[in-house]
Scaffold this active site. Sequence first.
Site, PDB file in Angstrom:
ATOM      1  N   GLY A 217      46.344  30.540  33.723  1.00 48.78           N
ATOM      2  CA  GLY A 217      44.963  30.087  33.724  1.00 48.78           C
ATOM      3  C   GLY A 217      44.507  29.523  35.045  1.00 48.78           C
TER       4      GLY A 217
ATOM      5  N   LEU B 228      49.920  36.519  38.351  1.00 47.80           N
ATOM      6  CA  LEU B 228      48.810  37.158  39.043  1.00 47.80           C
ATOM      7  C   LEU B 228      48.322  36.127  40.050  1.00 47.80           C
ATOM      8  CD1 LEU B 228      46.733  39.486  39.335  1.00 47.80           C
ATOM      9  CD2 LEU B 228      45.336  38.313  37.620  1.00 47.80           C
TER      10      LEU B 228
ATOM     11  N   CYS C 219      48.040  35.213  35.028  1.00 44.57           N
ATOM     12  CA  CYS C 219      49.425  35.184  34.593  1.00 44.57           C
ATOM     13  C   CYS C 219      49.639  35.388  33.098  1.00 44.57           C
ATOM     14  CB  CYS C 219      50.109  33.896  35.022  1.00 44.57           C
ATOM     15  SG  CYS C 219      49.806  33.473  36.753  1.00 44.57           S
TER      16      CYS C 219
ATOM     17  N   SER D 290      31.954  36.409  34.384  1.00 50.18           N
ATOM     18  CA  SER D 290      31.318  37.044  33.229  1.00 50.18           C
ATOM     19  C   SER D 290      30.293  36.109  32.597  1.00 50.18           C
ATOM     20  CB  SER D 290      32.389  37.406  32.189  1.00 50.18           C
ATOM     21  OG  SER D 290      31.806  37.738  30.947  1.00 50.18           O
TER      22      SER D 290
END
Length: 616
Positions: free
Chosen positions: A79, A51, A2, A380
């Site tokens: 988040g 999102l 978001c 990641s």
Amino acid sequence: MCGIAGWLSFGQDLIHQKPTLERMTMTMANRGPDAGGIWIDGPVGLGHRRLSIIDLEGGRQPMLARHAGTVAASITYSGEVYNFRELRNELLSRGHQFETQSDTEVVLRAYVEWGVAFTEHLNGMFAFAIWDMHTQTLHLVRDRMGVKPLYYFETADGVIFGSEPKALLANPLVPRNVGADGLREIFEMVKTPGQAIFEGMREVLPGEFVSINRNGLKRHCYWKLEAKEHTDSLEQTIKHTRDLLEDIVDRQIVADVPLCSLLSGGLDSSIITALASKKLLAAGKENIRSFSLDFMDHGGGFTSDAVRGTPDAPFVKDLVQKIRSTHGEILLDSREMADPELRSKVIRALDLPPAFWGDMWPSLYRLFEEVRRHSTVALSGESADEVFGGYRWFHDPAAIQADTFPWLTSVTGKYFDGKPLFAKGLMEKLSMDEFVADSYQQALRDVPVLPGESATDKRMREMTHVNLTRFVQTLLDRKDRMSMAVGLEVRVPFCDHRLVEYAFNIPWEIKAFDGREKSILRAATRDLLPASISDRVKSPYPSTQDPAYEAVLRADLAAIMADPNAPVRALLDSQQVTTTLARQLGDNSPMYDRMGMELAVGLNAWLTEYDVNLVI
């Protein structure tokens, strides 16, 4: 993941400013392509672009929390809080009721329960704003390591805020002025905590919340690294590190959308990919999907240099064969990395010129763009080098002894220097040497002290702290902007604050017990990886070696020098530019030539596209 935006103005009813709030919020559309919303209540307006990751149907924002029959607080949130399930159960036991399965509602309810102390309960990466209806106070909150961004601009009667500068710049009250302080941040790879590029704009610090009410603005640090005695033995340290990694990855593979891993073949990304694979298979789920990056014709023509000793592809293959992940290799055309349209996309994502190893920004953008076709969340290995001492400057006596930021020393530092192409008068006016020296001394003053610590441990604590509070922020910003520009959420397990706190206090003789970089991390994960990767020397994110890329850069710089209206021309040393352009392509010209060209071309595009007003 978001994007958020908002405005607090005690002098007016913001219902009359809804069009401005809508413009601010829409600048965050790439961060949140799935849904959007605006909530206005008198002096405050909150905007959100979503999102969807957790609870796809629920979790719409801005979200309200009711208590005792009235609205107690509202939130716009960006988040992931990875311990939201445990927190939800605890809040249920305390009498709270939930309407969704989202972590957003858990964060909001945690605030209602614990007030501003709620941050102590959160584990995750986040940036959000909470409006307290009772106290008429706006709280801006950022995660401990600063994985997620949050900017604000203080006004005469409140504050304007957003996930990125562009959200603030969409408000006419925020000027596009850039002064000497902003230029210094652009010209040197020295990030001043809290300092934004545009005048009057600031970042909420990692581990900080900023509270604004009718009495003004106050800042509060709710977390920072502390120096503590490490009492674990070597064996206990290795085991605890592994236990933490197991728990962290277990939490961070939770998603209601397709998840993948970014695999470079290096130690860090391989560890995260292998652990994710292990966890998913143990839970009876599909194996992890992994993605790697390479440049067309790059693998066969790779030559080692002062920074990269080996290509990534063979190591990627070794891990994929071991864990049997579903793997995709994304090949990029080096020439495309200098494409003006792609550069423009990168600048619009950053709100800044892409300096320092400039081809990494567009290559990351393209990588994430391709990954997003298959997944919404990616894991990641970013930040392991800062946490465990992986960079070569942690092991270079000259860098360790230097009275400056370690990444600006030795051979490596030359890759971060694009200043030689700029006018000496400008550099003198900006007092760049003094700026770096002052910034470094400030960084040292922030380092916590452990009484009785040896001189070696004290110095290595300083080295680690400046990496964790200065250098890593640049890399996290780069990853966040390039990924969120295409609606991809990237999670960074090595930024879990529990792991960072623990590793920060490991004495150097234990942290580097075998004389290698990241000794503890290697020992804690050796069983997960092929020997080729466990023993591999650190190799940074790949940068193209294709001379075609530099040829395009040179052509762009020549075009700037031929354009009397190019805004960056007045900042350049024309003689130095002429000398650089006259060199034969591929004649082992100074490292800073390419950095200078990257910076000049990117800066020119940014000044033009953002209509920046330089005030120096």
